[in-house]
Motif scaffolding. Structure first.
Motif, short mmCIF file in Angstrom:
data_model
loop_
_atom_site.label_atom_id
_atom_site.label_comp_id
_atom_site.label_asym_id
_atom_site.label_seq_id
_atom_site.Cartn_x
_atom_site.Cartn_y
_atom_site.Cartn_z
N LEU A 1 0.84 -1.18 0.00
CA LEU A 1 0.00 0.00 0.00
C LEU A 1 0.88 1.24 0.00
CD1 LEU A 1 -2.68 -1.05 2.65
CD2 LEU A 1 -2.91 -1.06 0.16
N PRO A 2 0.47 2.30 -0.67
CA PRO A 2 1.27 3.53 -0.69
C PRO A 2 1.41 4.12 0.72
CG PRO A 2 -0.43 3.59 -2.39
CD PRO A 2 -0.73 2.41 -1.51
N LEU A 3 2.49 4.87 0.92
CA LEU A 3 2.71 5.51 2.21
C LEU A 3 1.59 6.48 2.54
CD1 LEU A 3 4.61 5.80 4.64
CD2 LEU A 3 5.84 7.56 3.37
N GLY A 4 1.01 7.11 1.52
CA GLY A 4 -0.10 8.02 1.75
C GLY A 4 -1.29 7.33 2.39
N VAL A 5 -1.52 6.07 2.05
CA VAL A 5 -2.62 5.31 2.66
C VAL A 5 -2.35 5.10 4.15
CG1 VAL A 5 -3.84 3.10 2.69
CG2 VAL A 5 -3.26 4.19 0.51
N ALA A 6 -1.12 4.69 4.48
CA ALA A 6 -0.75 4.51 5.88
C ALA A 6 -0.89 5.82 6.65
CB ALA A 6 0.69 3.99 5.99
N SER A 7 -0.46 6.93 6.04
CA SER A 7 -0.57 8.23 6.69
C SER A 7 -2.02 8.60 6.94
CB SER A 7 0.11 9.30 5.83
OG SER A 7 -0.03 10.58 6.41
#
Length: 453
Positions: free
Chosen positions: A314-320
């Motif tokens: 998953l993209p880091l933006g999703v985790a953020s």
């Protein structure tokens, strides 16, 4: 007919050795991380005993919990300079040694005359941890560039695990041995970390990470070929310097402002949550302390959000985004549904551990070089912690001015909302540009040390 081994087969032993070396470095980094919150969180559970033993006032006792935060802010530029001169591996050795020395000095304080000994030991601890805080992202960039999210998440989890150890075990140790021995007992963690780290990094020089030149006498004595190599290296360093001028880059200030939101909210909630729960839910001080421990303890699991999302690709933006939503649940929940306090404290605990990892993963991914990562980490932490120090005071000042907790919770909500917007911009896909105009390299393209896989 003879058969020439394929390059992959012939090099496989070297690859295996590099994988083992990198794994050993990661384990050593995690052991070191156990020491970078533990000495600070060991004090609050026995603060009344410390104050009584040293004849301290409430204000003086508060120094022992507040001074490390000021050190994180004030000492960060010095820590960056130290790492630039001696490299991140030796700097991390210095950091763990400083934690050990400061822990022993602080615990040696006795009587009213020992107040400033305790404060001095706390300053040593805070300064040493600052060096470690700045060195860790540099090591992640240099040795784990392709797996920055995983390495940063695990390292953050180890720091939170250390804080859980000291928060839960210092009081029983103090009841058995006294507060001085209880605080000194945590030096064992530093001794283990120091020995393990020194063994793992033997032979590592950190070439390309520190920015100190060799002494002139050694350069002059070098062979002509070595002098030519030095000249070529100097040329490369000169051409790379625009990427290392982090202060003019928008990403540096985005991450600094995001860390202001993260650290201000963390210290504000940490300082005010027990009293807030007592007033709003009706908990006794003991019950409020246990309830607030959810916020601290679940940070360990929150630090693992990044490794999990990385494994799921998953993209880091999703985790953020997930972390920000969990953070926002605390002020929103306590404002509109305080009966669900356990859920809101748990989600925010996950968030405060995960968000720290998100921000410093972005430092590792966006910096562009180990030297830039060092400077960016120092800038982000210096700005963030100097404002974070005011968090508890601001919360109680707003509470006293308004006579309730709605306005302080609304303040935290506003700060976290702004932080979420900033992180959404910082995690946008695309090639962030450096101060020199060249596009930054992808996270996996940094040069690795000989221990990297």
């Amino acid at each position: 007919m003879s058969t020439t081994p394929s390059p992959d087969v012939s090099r496989s032993p070297d690859v295996s050795r590099r994988v083992v070396s990198t794994s050993a470095l990661l384990v050593a980094l995690l052991v070191v991380g156990l020491n970078f919150r533990a000495p600070i969180t060991a004090v609050p559970p026995v603060l009344s005993d410390v104050a009584a033993g040293l004849g301290m006032s409430a204000v003086e006792a508060g120094l022992l919990t507040g001074v490390p935060i000021l050190c994180f802010a004030a000492f960060a530029p010095v820590a960056s300079w130290i790492i630039g001169r001696i490299g991140p591996y030796r700097a991390m050795t210095l950091a763990v040694g400083g934690v050990l020395a400061g822990t022993l000095l602080r615990s040696a304080a006795t009587g009213p005359a020992g107040v400033w000994v305790a404060v001095a030991g706390t300053v040593v601890i805070g300064s040493a941890i600052t060096i470690g805080n700045v060195a860790a992202p540099v090591i992640v960039v240099h040795d784990f560039a392709g797996r920055a999210a995983v390495a940063t998440g695990l390292y953050t989890a180890s720091m939170n695990l250390g804080s859980v150890f000291t928060t839960t075990l210092t009081v029983p140790l103090a009841a058995w041995l006294g507060w001085q021995a209880a605080l000194a007992a945590w030096s064992v963690l530093a001794v283990v970390a120091l020995i393990h780290w020194a063994w793992v990094i033997r032979g590592r020089t950190g070439d390309g990470v520190s920015d100190g030149d060799r002494p002139a006498s050694r350069r002059d004595a070098a062979a002509p070929g070595a002098q030519a190599a030095d000249a070529a290296e100097a040329s490369r360093e000169t051409s790379a310097r625009p990427t290392e001028r982090v202060w003019g880059r928008p990403i540096t200030w985005l991450l600094a402002m995001a860390f202001v939101g993260q650290s201000f909210s963390y210290f504000a909630v940490t300082g005010a949550l027990p009293e807030l729960l007592g007033d709003r839910i009706g908990f006794t001080p003991a019950e409020a302390g246990v309830a607030a421990s959810l916020f601290q303890g679940l940070a360990i699991l929150g630090s693992l959000v990044l490794p999990v999302t990385h494994a799921l690709r998953l993209p880091l933006g999703v985790a953020s985004g997930i972390v920000t939503a969990c953070w926002l649940s605390l002020p929103l929940g306590l404002l509109f549904a305080p009966g669900g306090w356990a859920v809101w404290c748990s989600l925010a605990g996950l968030a405060q551990g995960g968000n720290f990892a998100v921000i410093f993963t972005l430092v590792a991914q966006r910096a562009g070089s180990p030297v830039a990562a060092r400077r960016m980490a120092a800038t982000v932490q210096a700005i963030g912690y100097v404002i974070a120090f005011t968090g508890p005071s601001v919360m109680f000042a707003v509470h006293d001015a308004t006579g309730g907790w709605n306005a302080p919770l609304a303040l935290v909500l506003a700060v976290l909302t702004l932080m979420g917007v900033i992180l959404a911009v910082a995690t946008l896909p695309g090639r962030h540009r450096t101060g020199g105009g060249a596009p930054e390299r992808a996270a996996g393209s940094f040069p690795s040390s000989r221990g990297a896989a």
